[in-house]
Design an enzyme around this catalytic site. Structure first.
Site, PDB file in Angstrom:
ATOM      1  N   HIS A  47      -0.883   3.876 -32.280  1.00  0.00           N
ATOM      2  CA  HIS A  47       0.392   4.426 -32.733  1.00  0.00           C
ATOM      3  C   HIS A  47       1.482   3.956 -31.771  1.00  0.00           C
ATOM      4  O   HIS A  47       1.707   4.559 -30.721  1.00  0.00           O
ATOM      5  CB  HIS A  47       0.288   5.956 -32.762  1.00  0.00           C
ATOM      6  CG  HIS A  47       1.335   6.626 -33.587  1.00  0.00           C
ATOM      7  ND1 HIS A  47       1.278   6.673 -34.967  1.00  0.00           N
ATOM      8  CD2 HIS A  47       2.465   7.288 -33.238  1.00  0.00           C
ATOM      9  CE1 HIS A  47       2.317   7.342 -35.426  1.00  0.00           C
ATOM     10  NE2 HIS A  47       3.060   7.720 -34.394  1.00  0.00           N
ATOM     11  N   HIS A  56       5.976   3.028 -40.218  1.00  0.00           N
ATOM     12  CA  HIS A  56       6.036   3.393 -41.640  1.00  0.00           C
ATOM     13  C   HIS A  56       6.273   2.210 -42.575  1.00  0.00           C
ATOM     14  O   HIS A  56       6.361   2.394 -43.795  1.00  0.00           O
ATOM     15  CB  HIS A  56       7.112   4.453 -41.905  1.00  0.00           C
ATOM     16  CG  HIS A  56       6.849   5.754 -41.224  1.00  0.00           C
ATOM     17  ND1 HIS A  56       7.615   6.884 -41.443  1.00  0.00           N
ATOM     18  CD2 HIS A  56       5.923   6.125 -40.304  1.00  0.00           C
ATOM     19  CE1 HIS A  56       7.165   7.879 -40.698  1.00  0.00           C
ATOM     20  NE2 HIS A  56       6.143   7.432 -39.993  1.00  0.00           N
ATOM     21  N   HIS A  58       2.901   4.153 -37.080  1.00  0.00           N
ATOM     22  CA  HIS A  58       4.145   4.683 -36.498  1.00  0.00           C
ATOM     23  C   HIS A  58       5.409   4.169 -37.165  1.00  0.00           C
ATOM     24  O   HIS A  58       6.337   4.942 -37.359  1.00  0.00           O
ATOM     25  CB  HIS A  58       4.241   4.422 -34.993  1.00  0.00           C
ATOM     26  CG  HIS A  58       5.502   4.959 -34.374  1.00  0.00           C
ATOM     27  ND1 HIS A  58       5.787   6.315 -34.328  1.00  0.00           N
ATOM     28  CD2 HIS A  58       6.552   4.334 -33.775  1.00  0.00           C
ATOM     29  CE1 HIS A  58       6.949   6.491 -33.715  1.00  0.00           C
ATOM     30  NE2 HIS A  58       7.436   5.312 -33.383  1.00  0.00           N
ATOM     31  N   ASN A 102       2.944  10.672 -31.880  1.00  0.00           N
ATOM     32  CA  ASN A 102       3.912  11.294 -30.972  1.00  0.00           C
ATOM     33  C   ASN A 102       4.478  12.606 -31.495  1.00  0.00           C
ATOM     34  O   ASN A 102       5.085  13.369 -30.732  1.00  0.00           O
ATOM     35  CB  ASN A 102       5.057  10.322 -30.659  1.00  0.00           C
ATOM     36  CG  ASN A 102       5.752   9.808 -31.898  1.00  0.00           C
ATOM     37  OD1 ASN A 102       5.125   9.195 -32.762  1.00  0.00           O
ATOM     38  ND2 ASN A 102       7.043  10.044 -32.003  1.00  0.00           N
ATOM     39  N   HIS A 103       4.294  12.899 -32.790  1.00  0.00           N
ATOM     40  CA  HIS A 103       4.760  14.175 -33.344  1.00  0.00           C
ATOM     41  C   HIS A 103       3.637  15.219 -33.429  1.00  0.00           C
ATOM     42  O   HIS A 103       3.796  16.243 -34.093  1.00  0.00           O
ATOM     43  CB  HIS A 103       5.358  13.961 -34.736  1.00  0.00           C
ATOM     44  CG  HIS A 103       6.665  13.233 -34.725  1.00  0.00           C
ATOM     45  ND1 HIS A 103       6.846  12.000 -35.317  1.00  0.00           N
ATOM     46  CD2 HIS A 103       7.854  13.549 -34.168  1.00  0.00           C
ATOM     47  CE1 HIS A 103       8.094  11.601 -35.139  1.00  0.00           C
ATOM     48  NE2 HIS A 103       8.726  12.526 -34.439  1.00  0.00           N
ATOM     49  N   ASP A 162       0.657   6.713 -41.955  1.00  0.00           N
ATOM     50  CA  ASP A 162       1.302   7.999 -41.662  1.00  0.00           C
ATOM     51  C   ASP A 162       1.655   8.796 -42.925  1.00  0.00           C
ATOM     52  O   ASP A 162       2.461   8.348 -43.738  1.00  0.00           O
ATOM     53  CB  ASP A 162       2.593   7.784 -40.879  1.00  0.00           C
ATOM     54  CG  ASP A 162       2.403   6.973 -39.608  1.00  0.00           C
ATOM     55  OD1 ASP A 162       1.620   6.015 -39.637  1.00  0.00           O
ATOM     56  OD2 ASP A 162       3.049   7.285 -38.600  1.00  0.00           O
ATOM     57  N   GLU A 169       0.477  12.626 -38.620  1.00  0.00           N
ATOM     58  CA  GLU A 169       1.415  13.187 -37.645  1.00  0.00           C
ATOM     59  C   GLU A 169       2.781  13.546 -38.226  1.00  0.00           C
ATOM     60  O   GLU A 169       3.553  14.243 -37.588  1.00  0.00           O
ATOM     61  CB  GLU A 169       1.592  12.221 -36.472  1.00  0.00           C
ATOM     62  CG  GLU A 169       2.304  10.945 -36.799  1.00  0.00           C
ATOM     63  CD  GLU A 169       3.448  10.671 -35.832  1.00  0.00           C
ATOM     64  OE1 GLU A 169       3.523  11.320 -34.780  1.00  0.00           O
ATOM     65  OE2 GLU A 169       4.281   9.805 -36.160  1.00  0.00           O
ATOM     66  N   ASN A 170       3.084  13.079 -39.447  1.00  0.00           N
ATOM     67  CA  ASN A 170       4.367  13.391 -40.081  1.00  0.00           C
ATOM     68  C   ASN A 170       4.205  14.243 -41.335  1.00  0.00           C
ATOM     69  O   ASN A 170       5.114  14.329 -42.152  1.00  0.00           O
ATOM     70  CB  ASN A 170       5.094  12.102 -40.480  1.00  0.00           C
ATOM     71  CG  ASN A 170       5.391  11.189 -39.318  1.00  0.00           C
ATOM     72  OD1 ASN A 170       5.015  10.023 -39.343  1.00  0.00           O
ATOM     73  ND2 ASN A 170       6.058  11.684 -38.293  1.00  0.00           N
TER      74      ASN A 170
END
Length: 281
Positions: free
Chosen positions: A157, A184, A182, A70-71, A11, A42-43
């Site tokens: 994820h 991290h 997810h 999810n983000h 991520d 995603e982050n």
């Protein structure tokens, strides 16, 4: 025909993640003679989602394909533009009545060096999005049964280690790689499974260093755990780290022949200067 050499980066989180990738990916690419570079992004933008500007930065750094999580849907101003890029793969297992179901794709098939390669992105059931997702086990089984590719790389994820382990048990040997994202935090279980798949519970992140709480400002995280008070997590500006998984696949047999965990940590003195003891009341 040369073997396929793949790097998957965990991520990408905030400015620190973008910078450490821009600075170090060209060196890693040359060292490992990479054919394919994938990153979960995603982050990337302030910890939530991926803006068009930051998408371009990742592409300029050398990333070939981008997976999400999810983000995915936070940067709404650029959402349609980013998700409709051919090299961006959002989670596959979305309900058809989910607001953004029509944007983007959850799996992508392409050719590289004469091989058909598929990249798939899935959200685990342990991600708290019951209104949006279908079962990832069921969705991946449907895809695997099509038997339309030589190599299949899966970004799973998910929140819990148990779900990721169960996922590996089901799909061991049916896909080339199951790469957990997810949390991290890089796990210490990278391996070639008994039936020949690459597996790791979590790749880790490309983002702030050890002076953060999985990328976020520690003060806000500590307050949440002590008081239950939720607030928007700021991205930490303390140090940087890059975490990835390298694997090499024989182009003749499609079997994984080499794996390696890649980790670069660039922490700084800000970590030592902070004392959070008195935040606990």
């Amino acid at each position: 025909m040369d073997n396929i050499k793949v790097l998957f980066l965990g991520d990408v989180y905030g400015k620190a993640g973008r910078k450490i990738i821009s600075d170090h990916l060209p060196i890693i690419k040359k060292k490992y003679q990479l054919n394919l570079i994938i990153a979960n992004a995603e982050n990337t933008t302030n910890g939530k989602g991926l803006s068009w500007n930051h998408y371009q930065i990742l592409k300029q750094a050398g990333i070939d394909y981008i997976t999400m999580g999810n983000h995915t849907w936070f940067q709404k101003q650029d959402l349609e533009l980013v998700l409709n890029q051919v090299d961006v793969i959002r989670p596959l297992n979305l309900m058809q009545d989910f607001n953004y179901f029509q944007l983007g794709k959850g799996s992508y098939l392409f050719s590289l060096n004469g091989l058909k390669i598929r990249i798939t992105n899935l959200l685990g059931t342990s991600i708290n999005l019951p209104f949006a997702i279908t079962n990832p086990f069921v969705e991946l089984k449907k895809l695997v049964l099509t038997k339309d590719c030589d190599l299949h790389i899966v970004d799973f994820h998910a929140e819990t280690t148990s779900e990721k382990n169960a996922f590996c048990m089901v799909f061991d040997g049916y896909v080339t790689a199951i790469l957990g994202t997810h949390t991290h935090v890089p796990s210490n279980d990278l391996r070639i499974t008994p039936k020949g798949s690459v597996y790791i519970t979590d790749v880790g992140m490309c983002g702030p260093g050890f002076g953060s709480v999985i990328g976020a400002n520690p003060k806000q995280s500590i307050k949440l755990f002590c008081t239950g008070e939720r607030q928007f997590f700021e991205v930490s500006n303390c140090g940087a780290q890059l975490n990835g998984v390298f694997f090499e696949v024989c182009s003749k047999t499609n079997q994984v022949v080499k794996i390696e965990q890649i980790r670069i940590v660039l922490d700084d003195e800000k970590y030592l200067a902070n004392d959070y003891f008195n935040l606990v009341e």
